[in-house]
Motif scaffolding. Structure first.
Motif, short mmCIF file in Angstrom:
data_model
loop_
_atom_site.label_atom_id
_atom_site.label_comp_id
_atom_site.label_asym_id
_atom_site.label_seq_id
_atom_site.Cartn_x
_atom_site.Cartn_y
_atom_site.Cartn_z
N ASP A 1 -56.34 54.32 50.44
CA ASP A 1 -56.40 54.15 48.98
C ASP A 1 -57.36 55.14 48.34
OD1 ASP A 1 -54.62 52.07 49.23
OD2 ASP A 1 -56.13 50.49 49.00
N LEU A 2 -58.51 55.36 48.98
CA LEU A 2 -59.52 56.26 48.41
C LEU A 2 -59.07 57.72 48.47
CD1 LEU A 2 -62.83 54.65 49.71
CD2 LEU A 2 -62.05 54.80 47.35
N ALA A 3 -58.30 58.07 49.47
CA ALA A 3 -57.79 59.44 49.55
C ALA A 3 -56.92 59.75 48.33
CB ALA A 3 -57.00 59.63 50.84
N GLU A 4 -56.22 58.73 47.82
CA GLU A 4 -55.40 58.91 46.62
C GLU A 4 -56.21 58.74 45.34
OE1 GLU A 4 -52.18 56.17 46.82
OE2 GLU A 4 -51.33 57.01 48.66
N ALA A 5 -57.17 57.81 45.37
CA ALA A 5 -57.91 57.47 44.14
C ALA A 5 -59.00 58.48 43.80
CB ALA A 5 -58.54 56.08 44.28
N VAL A 6 -59.46 59.25 44.80
CA VAL A 6 -60.54 60.22 44.57
C VAL A 6 -60.00 61.62 44.87
CG1 VAL A 6 -62.93 60.86 45.14
CG2 VAL A 6 -62.21 58.46 45.30
N PRO A 7 -59.34 62.23 43.90
CA PRO A 7 -58.70 63.54 44.15
C PRO A 7 -59.69 64.65 44.48
CG PRO A 7 -58.65 62.97 41.80
CD PRO A 7 -59.10 61.75 42.52
N ASP A 8 -60.97 64.47 44.09
CA ASP A 8 -61.96 65.51 44.37
C ASP A 8 -62.65 65.33 45.71
OD1 ASP A 8 -61.56 66.91 41.96
OD2 ASP A 8 -62.82 65.48 40.87
N ALA A 9 -62.21 64.36 46.50
CA ALA A 9 -62.79 64.16 47.83
C ALA A 9 -62.34 65.29 48.76
CB ALA A 9 -62.38 62.82 48.40
N ARG A 10 -63.30 66.03 49.30
CA ARG A 10 -62.98 67.12 50.23
C ARG A 10 -62.60 66.55 51.60
NH1 ARG A 10 -62.53 69.05 46.04
NH2 ARG A 10 -63.63 70.81 45.15
N ARG A 11 -63.14 65.38 51.92
CA ARG A 11 -62.77 64.68 53.14
C ARG A 11 -63.03 63.19 52.96
NH1 ARG A 11 -67.48 67.57 56.82
NH2 ARG A 11 -69.11 67.44 55.25
N VAL A 12 -62.18 62.38 53.56
CA VAL A 12 -62.36 60.93 53.59
C VAL A 12 -62.35 60.54 55.06
CG1 VAL A 12 -61.45 58.68 52.92
CG2 VAL A 12 -61.22 60.63 51.36
#
Length: 289
Positions: free
Chosen positions: A247-258
């Motif tokens: 979910d966070l990989a989709e919800a946080v587009p500016d995440a360089r890595r999850v």
């Protein structure tokens, strides 16, 4: 000058990430049924989760100053001149004190940093420091970057019960929630190295939804153009953690890595099975990078 980065096992850096970053890790100790083990070496998170569920005795202790000194002296023998040693909050453990004692006995320039955090909130600061070393930063710059990332990172976590934190004496200011723990699902955070109560929700699904919302909000606040790093921790709650990470990989587009990272034995002993945590950290480039 050659610089090395050292941390302790409560950073919970995935092994391949620590190796790639050339980070040196000193293990905490976990005793199960009175037998002491090195975290990440001969005791696993699943071992601790099973022991806790079976009501068997589990305790933790810091690495000795000698353990740190051995690592520092080995690095010096390899040609290292300066060491940045980054550790979990002084408020949670005496690990930092062991590192400070060892540093005072060491011939190299050792900078011991209290991350005032734990888990990947600290781990991302460690990786930022290692990245700065690779970029040719000075030891002062490496120390500053590590402190900056650690200070600005956010950690939010959900526990199935506060009982393990209470037993281990790590509950801190969240003790105010103990009386109502049976009727709520507590969300906690870290502030200045202390565990703090954050919110109360009624169900696990609401707790996980709130973790997602808090992480997304933190990412917006922290992103200054370089993006953010996100980690989802869990203890014996893989399915929930996998879903939250997705979910966070989709919800946080500016995440360089999850990253999905299991909590290790030492922290797991204090938070208990079913714990889910989220760490969000800013990305920080070394000067000139």
């Amino acid at each position: 000058m050659t610089i090395a980065v050292v941390t302790d096992s409560s950073a919970y850096l995935p092994t391949h990430v620590a190796v790639r970053g050339r980070v040196f890790v000193v293990p905490l100790h976990v005793a199960v049924d009175g037998v002491s083990h090195d975290e990440g070496v001969d005791v696993s998170a699943s071992d601790v989760a099973a022991a806790l569920r079976e009501h068997r005795p589990v305790s933790t202790s810091r690495p000795s100053p000698g353990a740190f000194l051995e690592v520092y002296e080995d690095l010096i023998a390899r040609g290292v001149d300066q060491i940045v040693s980054i550790h979990l909050s002084r408020q949670m453990s005496a690990t930092l004190a062991s590192a400070e004692i060892a540093a005072a006995s060491c011939d190299a320039d050792v900078r011991v940093i209290d991350s005032e955090s734990i888990g990947m909130a600290m781990g991302f600061a460690v990786l930022a420091a290692a990245g700065a070393v690779d970029e040719g930063a000075t030891v002062d710059e490496v120390e500053r970057i590590a402190c900056d990332v650690a200070a600005r990172s956010h950690t939010y976590f959900y526990v199935d019960t506060l009982e393990y934190l209470r037993r281990g004496g790590r509950i801190g200011r969240a003790s105010s929630l103990v009386g109502s723990a049976l009727s709520i699902k507590p969300l906690l955070t870290l502030t200045d190295g202390y565990i703090e109560p954050l919110e109360r929700v009624r169900t696990t699904s609401k707790a996980l939804a709130r973790l997602k919302s808090l992480a997304r909000q933190a990412a917006v606040e922290l992103d200054s153009g370089d993006g953010v790093d996100v980690a989802v921790h869990h203890l014996d709650a893989l399915e929930r953690a996998e879903q939250l990470a997705e979910d966070l990989a989709e919800a946080v587009p500016d995440a360089r890595r999850v990253l999905l990272v299991e909590l290790g034995a030492a922290v797991g002993a204090h938070v208990g099975p079913g714990t889910i945590a989220v760490a969000v950290a800013p990305r920080c480039r070394a000067p000139g990078a």
